[in-house]
Every structure is written in C-alpha cells, then in structure tokens.
Design a protein around this motif. Structure first.
Motif, PDB file in Angstrom:
ATOM      1  N   ALA A  36     -61.369 -27.493  99.784  1.00  0.00           N
ATOM      2  CA  ALA A  36     -61.160 -26.222 100.473  1.00  0.00           C
ATOM      3  C   ALA A  36     -62.347 -25.871 101.378  1.00  0.00           C
ATOM      4  O   ALA A  36     -62.171 -25.191 102.391  1.00  0.00           O
ATOM      5  N   TRP A  39     -61.683 -27.702 104.670  1.00  0.00           N
ATOM      6  CA  TRP A  39     -60.356 -27.507 105.246  1.00  0.00           C
ATOM      7  C   TRP A  39     -60.479 -26.780 106.577  1.00  0.00           C
ATOM      8  O   TRP A  39     -61.216 -25.811 106.725  1.00  0.00           O
ATOM      9  N   ASN A  40     -59.736 -27.260 107.554  1.00  0.00           N
ATOM     10  CA  ASN A  40     -59.718 -26.652 108.869  1.00  0.00           C
ATOM     11  C   ASN A  40     -58.355 -25.999 109.072  1.00  0.00           C
ATOM     12  O   ASN A  40     -57.341 -26.691 109.095  1.00  0.00           O
ATOM     13  N   PRO A  41     -58.297 -24.674 109.212  1.00  0.00           N
ATOM     14  CA  PRO A  41     -56.999 -24.022 109.341  1.00  0.00           C
ATOM     15  C   PRO A  41     -56.258 -24.474 110.590  1.00  0.00           C
ATOM     16  O   PRO A  41     -56.834 -24.473 111.675  1.00  0.00           O
ATOM     17  N   PRO A  42     -54.989 -24.877 110.443  1.00  0.00           N
ATOM     18  CA  PRO A  42     -54.229 -25.347 111.606  1.00  0.00           C
ATOM     19  C   PRO A  42     -53.745 -24.185 112.468  1.00  0.00           C
ATOM     20  O   PRO A  42     -53.681 -23.048 112.017  1.00  0.00           O
ATOM     21  N   LYS A  44     -53.337 -21.510 115.742  1.00  0.00           N
ATOM     22  CA  LYS A  44     -54.195 -20.546 116.410  1.00  0.00           C
ATOM     23  C   LYS A  44     -54.119 -19.208 115.691  1.00  0.00           C
ATOM     24  O   LYS A  44     -53.113 -18.870 115.075  1.00  0.00           O
ATOM     25  N   CYS A  45     -55.176 -18.439 115.824  1.00  0.00           N
ATOM     26  CA  CYS A  45     -55.176 -17.080 115.304  1.00  0.00           C
ATOM     27  C   CYS A  45     -54.642 -16.145 116.385  1.00  0.00           C
ATOM     28  O   CYS A  45     -54.582 -16.499 117.554  1.00  0.00           O
ATOM     29  N   ARG A  51     -61.700 -17.314 114.626  1.00  0.00           N
ATOM     30  CA  ARG A  51     -61.199 -18.334 113.717  1.00  0.00           C
ATOM     31  C   ARG A  51     -62.288 -18.747 112.733  1.00  0.00           C
ATOM     32  O   ARG A  51     -62.587 -19.917 112.563  1.00  0.00           O
ATOM     33  N   ASN A  52     -62.911 -17.790 112.112  1.00  0.00           N
ATOM     34  CA  ASN A  52     -63.987 -18.077 111.175  1.00  0.00           C
ATOM     35  C   ASN A  52     -63.454 -18.331 109.780  1.00  0.00           C
ATOM     36  O   ASN A  52     -62.551 -17.657 109.319  1.00  0.00           O
ATOM     37  N   THR A  53     -64.038 -19.318 109.134  1.00  0.00           N
ATOM     38  CA  THR A  53     -63.766 -19.570 107.731  1.00  0.00           C
ATOM     39  C   THR A  53     -65.018 -19.199 106.957  1.00  0.00           C
ATOM     40  O   THR A  53     -66.075 -18.942 107.548  1.00  0.00           O
ATOM     41  N   TRP A  54     -64.920 -19.165 105.648  1.00  0.00           N
ATOM     42  CA  TRP A  54     -66.076 -18.838 104.838  1.00  0.00           C
ATOM     43  C   TRP A  54     -67.179 -19.856 105.052  1.00  0.00           C
ATOM     44  O   TRP A  54     -68.349 -19.518 105.183  1.00  0.00           O
ATOM     45  N   ARG A  56     -67.795 -21.620 107.739  1.00  0.00           N
ATOM     46  CA  ARG A  56     -68.427 -21.408 109.041  1.00  0.00           C
ATOM     47  C   ARG A  56     -69.414 -20.258 109.014  1.00  0.00           C
ATOM     48  O   ARG A  56     -70.465 -20.312 109.640  1.00  0.00           O
TER      49      ARG A  56
END
Length: 92
Positions: A36, A39-42, A44-45, A51-54, A56
């Motif tokens: 997790a 993991w790169n969210p597929p 677009k936002c 498009r930040n993840t925890w 990042r």
C-alpha cells in the motif's frame, strides 16, 4: 498544547506517522500494508484536487531533511539506525 514527552502535538503526530512507516517497512515486501505504501492511485482526481498520497506527503517532509525513501527502506530493519533518523526528522 504541549506534550511532556515529545514537545508539541505536531511533533508527536509526526513521530506517530514515522512509527507507522517504520512498522510497515519492517514487514515482508509482499505484505499488503507494505504494498500500500508504493501503490499509485490510477486515473485522475477531480479538477483542483491534488493527487497526494500519504507516502508522497511523508516523502516531501523527508526531502526537507535530506532523507530519501530508499534510505528509510534500507535502515528500517535496524532500530538503532532508525531512531536517530526519526529524531532528526521530528526535531524542528
């Protein structure tokens, strides 16, 4: 709000996040929580939404202190090497 043990509440929150990173990085590479992190969210936002993840957000904080994600992965199994890095990241 001051916390006697670790300074400010913001610093305490950052320490908790780094403890979670450390706990997760010590798991096997095929473990779901370890996957997790990379993991790169597929897709677009929505417009205007970053498009930040925890991961990042943690990486951006580490870059301010001159640390890299690869360095953390390498150091995570050794608690004695991990602790000074986290203390450096958590101190202001």
């Amino acid at each position: 709000m001051e916390d006697d043990k670790s300074g400010t509440s913001e610093e305490a929150n950052w320490r908790k996040e780094m403890d979670l990173v450390w706990h997760t990085l010590r798991k096997q590479k095929d473990h779901i929580t370890r996957q997790a992190l990379t993991w790169n969210p597929p897709g677009k936002c929505r417009r205007g939404r970053p498009r930040n993840t925890w991961r990042r957000s943690v990486e951006s904080e580490m870059k301010k202190e001159g640390q890299s994600w690869m360095n953390l992965e390498r150091v995570a199994p050794n608690r004695k090497r991990w602790k000074p890095i986290v203390d450096g990241l958590c101190s202001e």
